[in-house]
Each structure stands twice: as structure tokens, then as C-alpha cells.
Design a protein around this motif. Structure first.
Motif, PDB file in Angstrom:
ATOM      1  N   VAL A  31       0.964  -0.985  -0.063  1.00 33.20           N
ATOM      2  CA  VAL A  31      -0.025   0.133  -0.160  1.00 33.20           C
ATOM      3  C   VAL A  31       1.006   1.438  -0.061  1.00 33.20           C
ATOM      4  O   VAL A  31       1.606   1.626   1.232  1.00 33.20           O
ATOM      5  N   ALA A  33       1.611   4.827   0.109  1.00 37.70           N
ATOM      6  CA  ALA A  33       0.741   5.997   0.796  1.00 37.70           C
ATOM      7  C   ALA A  33       1.595   7.260   0.594  1.00 37.70           C
ATOM      8  O   ALA A  33       2.923   7.232   0.535  1.00 37.70           O
ATOM      9  N   VAL A  59      -2.309   4.982  -2.507  1.00 31.38           N
ATOM     10  CA  VAL A  59      -3.482   5.673  -1.538  1.00 31.38           C
ATOM     11  C   VAL A  59      -2.784   7.150  -1.304  1.00 31.38           C
ATOM     12  O   VAL A  59      -2.024   7.253  -0.243  1.00 31.38           O
ATOM     13  N   THR A  61      -2.412   9.934   0.898  1.00 36.04           N
ATOM     14  CA  THR A  61      -2.428  10.130   2.301  1.00 36.04           C
ATOM     15  C   THR A  61      -1.384  11.346   2.701  1.00 36.04           C
ATOM     16  O   THR A  61      -0.373  11.508   2.298  1.00 36.04           O
ATOM     17  N   LEU A  72      -6.552   5.470   5.946  1.00 35.46           N
ATOM     18  CA  LEU A  72      -5.423   4.632   5.381  1.00 35.46           C
ATOM     19  C   LEU A  72      -5.584   3.155   5.982  1.00 35.46           C
ATOM     20  O   LEU A  72      -5.467   2.200   5.314  1.00 35.46           O
ATOM     21  N   THR A  75      -8.300   1.086   4.615  1.00 33.10           N
ATOM     22  CA  THR A  75      -8.194   0.840   3.232  1.00 33.10           C
ATOM     23  C   THR A  75      -8.519  -0.699   3.071  1.00 33.10           C
ATOM     24  O   THR A  75      -7.579  -1.451   3.678  1.00 33.10           O
TER      25      THR A  75
END
Length: 94
Positions: A31, A33, A59, A61, A72, A75
Motif C-alpha cells: 500500500v 501512501a 493511496v 495520504t 489509510l 483501506t
């Protein structure tokens, strides 16, 4: 086999990007971010070029915003898979 998931902040550049790519290489679903979606997309493009992007997701963020950190962590990509969630099987959420 349990899916390994890593959340990398700052994944759009520098050390964060390098960490995201290294974790992808090691088989993690990453992921990615960071504040700038365009830079996160570049990280995934680099991973794709190297055949590593499998289950990685960007993502956007801002880690200075507690609400975005909370979002987050919830998610779908950042959550470990549940053993009762299989393709073709509908099960109640926990």
C-alpha cells in the motif's frame, strides 16, 4: 499461505519509493501512501516496468492528518485477508 502486506508512507519518492519497490520485490502487497498521487503512480509504473507491481496500490495520504491515517488503516488493501472471504463465497462482515 498468508498474504504479506506492507504500508509504506512517502512511497512517491526517495527512500519511501525504494522501500516500496524492495518490499514488492520480496513478495509483499504494498500500500503506497503519500501526498502526491502522481508520484505514487510513478512508483507503481516503475514497479510494473520491473514486473513487481502485482498487488500494490496507491493511496494518497497526508500523514499529518489523523483522519487520513485512520482512513489509510481501513483501506481494503491494507487489511489482511479473512479466511472466510473466498472467491464466489458471500459471508457476513466481521
Amino acid at each position: 499461505m498468508t498474504k504479506k502486506i506492507a504500508v509504506v508512507t512517502g512511497a512517491g519518492s526517495g527512500i519511501g519509493r525504494s522501500a516500496a519497490l524492495a518490499l514488492s520485490r520480496a513478495g509483499y502487497a504494498v500500500v503506497c501512501a503519500g501526498r502526491r498521487k502522481d508520484e505514487l503512480d510513478k512508483t507503481l509504473a516503475i514497479a510494473c516496468d520491473k514486473g513487481l507491481a502485482g498487488e500494490s496500490v496507491p493511496v494518497p495520504t497526508d500523514v499529518s492528518d489523523p483522519a487520513q491515517i485512520a482512513a489509510l488503516t481501513t483501506t481494503e488493501a491494507a487489511r489482511p485477508p479473512r479466511s472466510d472471504k473466498r472467491p464466489g463465497v458471500i459471508s457476513p462482515s466481521a
